[in-house]
Motif scaffolding. Structure first.
Motif, short mmCIF file in Angstrom:
data_model
loop_
_atom_site.label_atom_id
_atom_site.label_comp_id
_atom_site.label_asym_id
_atom_site.label_seq_id
_atom_site.Cartn_x
_atom_site.Cartn_y
_atom_site.Cartn_z
N GLY A 104 -7.36 6.18 -1.35
CA GLY A 104 -6.17 5.68 -2.04
C GLY A 104 -6.33 4.20 -2.41
O GLY A 104 -7.32 3.55 -2.06
N ASP A 156 0.71 4.77 0.22
CA ASP A 156 -0.47 5.17 -0.55
C ASP A 156 -1.43 6.03 0.25
O ASP A 156 -2.51 6.38 -0.22
N GLY A 209 3.22 -0.44 -0.58
CA GLY A 209 2.26 -0.02 -1.60
C GLY A 209 1.60 -1.31 -2.03
O GLY A 209 1.95 -1.89 -3.04
#
Length: 581
Positions: free
Chosen positions: A186, A544, A579
């Motif tokens: 990610g 994420d 994030g």
């Protein structure tokens, strides 16, 4: 069922209701059937005498025609041996035109077993009774219908050319995952992003002096640092170091063994403490999953013969039983008991109360309980003779499970016992000093930097313990790496699952409400609490799907229950919402 005909009878298939009956084809020729009775002038058969159940009648041997028998009340019961005939199969022939059947001289009640007494018109309809031919036809149709139904059932149940159509399986359900997989693929978090989400929560005045660090274990990048190399009091978060040393040095399947051996005198036994503080004194009442039981040990020894004297040997451990700067008030407070190699339930008085009062003499209490159950006077201290015969043995849960348990409930006694096992494994003395040296040696050998770390016990109960936050995140980072190319990772991986889950288990079960609710289920961390000290160190999965490692240590005089711990929870929950790429 098939009725075996006599020479003067025609064969008719007849369905009999399901009941506790004797098979008719196994019965001897008895009474003339109702269907074979002389026909009245109006064409209807004469009614037979009322019948009795088979279990109320006895069969009688065949005899030449005799005058009509007396009434049932006058006729004595007769018996004859039952004759069996092979079952024969004949086709059902169309019945000939009705003709009056010759009267038979022999007449007995034909039994039907298992029925309740029913009205005489059980087989009659509302229409006038008809002759034998009509009944035979009706019964033949019933038999044909039954056979047809049975055939259909058999075809459907057991197959056939067109028995069962196989339908294709249903289409797979459309599953939409709600949780993103934890992956290193990610978006990588950035230091700026992490700083942005932590700046506000880290500035909470309730935290007092805050030190800590955040690391991305996939890359090893430090994402946030605040006094992370400055030694601070870790409280029970120090257990992370003891657990790591145990996982690195001991076999995960190792068990702690408690034995009973023969004493020097006949009838004397000696309990040899093996370092297991989890032995259950009351079956089904323990805070330690998989604990061995005292009753098991007692029963093994009883089977070897009578016991008149019990001694206990605590020589496995050396040094003081209470750690440096430990307070005796903590025994009654439920935090700790003197550390000895033989005790029940971690020294708890109430075996099921994690934070309940503990005893100040756990070894003596455990030995006395053994003596009482085996029928001997109170136990005394003693030494096991060299080469003594083994009379009984019980073993703890495996080390990996013990580590998990000590981390979940933050058990100080179990942690100190495990530190001593690390000491014995590495050739050090089984004492507080020996356990600390062993933990340091194992971690240093594994490549961790212990600069600035100074601790005097394995559990973190002493307020004099000081370690930098970076040491905690370094150990957790090694456990949380996404690949196993680091030799330490495979051994340390169980450390992650041993961490309590926010809002779900262990010491975090009742936390993470209010502003920290977003971290429930996503944060796993070890707590630490002493007077004026609170700590939290563990892992969290961000939005994420990346794992972040963190450690926070606070020195504050504010209310720990309502201010400091909730503020630490908000810090970790902020990382969950990150994030931060």
């Amino acid at each position: 069922m098939r009725i075996e005909p006599k020479p003067d009878q025609r064969t008719t298939e007849m369905a009999v209701p399901n009941a506790k009956t004797a098979r008719v084809d196994q019965l001897p020729h008895l009474d003339q059937s109702w269907f074979d009775q002389p026909v009245r002038p109006d064409g209807s058969p004469q009614r037979p005498e009322p019948t009795k159940r088979v279990d109320q009648l006895q069969s009688a041997p065949s005899a030449p025609p005799t005058p009509p028998p007396p009434s049932p009340s006058q006729r004595p019961e007769q018996q004859r041996p039952e004759r069996s005939r092979p079952e024969q199969t004949r086709p059902v022939a169309p019945p000939p035109p009705p003709a009056p059947a010759p009267p038979r001289q022999e007449s007995r009640d034909l039994p039907v077993t298992g029925y309740e007494e029913e009205p005489e018109d059980r087989l009659a309809t509302e229409e006038p009774r008809k002759g034998r031919k009509g009944l035979v036809v009706v019964l033949s149709l019933v038999v044909v219908a039954a056979l047809a139904g049975a055939t259909i059932y058999a075809v459907q149940e057991f197959g056939g050319t067109k028995a069962v159509e196989t339908k294709p399986p249903a289409a797979p359900a459309n599953v939409q995952t709600l949780v993103k997989a934890v992956t290193a693929g990610g978006p990588a978090p950035s230091a700026a992003g992490v700083k942005g989400v932590l700046t506000g929560p880290a500035g909470n005045s309730a935290l007092g002096t805050l030190t800590g660090s955040v690391i991305d274990p996939a890359s090893g990048t430090a994402l946030w640092q605040q006094g992370d190399t400055t030694p601070a009091t870790p409280a029970s978060s120090l257990k992370i170091l003891t657990a790591a040393a145990a996982l690195l040095s001991l076999e995960k399947t190792d068990q702690l063994s408690t034995k009973v051996v023969a004493g020097a005198e006949p009838g004397t036994v000696v309990i040899v403490g093996g370092g297991d503080p989890t032995i259950s004194g009351v079956p089904g009442k323990s805070v330690y999953p998989g604990a061995a039981t005292l009753d098991d040990l007692v029963n093994q020894v009883k089977a070897k013969g009578p016991v008149t004297k019990v001694q206990f040997d605590l020589s496995r451990y050396a040094g003081e039983a209470l750690g440096p700067q430990w307070e005796t008030a903590d025994i009654a407070g439920g935090s700790v008991a003197p550390i000895v190699p033989f005790m029940l339930d971690g020294g708890r008085v109430d075996q099921a109360n994690v934070n309940g009062v503990r005893t100040a003499s756990p070894g003596q209490a455990a030995a006395d309980a053994f003596a009482q159950r085996i029928g001997a006077p109170g136990a005394t201290a003693g030494a096991a003779p060299a080469g003594a015969a083994l009379l009984g043995e019980i073993k703890s849960a495996p080390i990996e499970q013990l580590v998990d348990n000590m981390m979940q409930i933050s058990d100080n006694v179990l942690t100190e016992a495990i530190a001593r096992e690390v000491a014995l494994k590495t050739g050090n003395e089984a004492s507080f000093a020996g356990g600390v040296k062993a933990v340091r040696d194992v971690l240093t050998k594994a490549g961790f930097d212990l600069t600035g770390a100074n601790f005097v016990d394995g559990s973190g109960l002493s307020a004099s313990n000081k370690i930098p936050a970076k040491l905690l995140t370094d150990v957790l980072t090694a456990a949380a790496k996404p690949t196993l190319d680091d030799a330490r990772t495979g051994k340390l991986r169980p450390l992650l699952t041993a961490l309590p889950v926010a809002g779900g288990s262990g010491t975090l079960a009742g936390r993470y409400g209010g502003d920290a609710a977003s971290g429930r289920g996503w944060v796993r961390a070890k707590t630490g609490t002493l007077t004026g000290v609170n700590a939290l160190a563990g892992v969290v999965v961000d939005v994420d799907g990346r794992v972040l490692v963190f450690s926070f240590m606070s020195a504050s005089n504010r209310n720990p229950e309502t201010e400091v711990r909730p503020a630490l929870d908000v810090l970790a929950a902020a990382l969950r919402g990150c994030g931060c790429s």
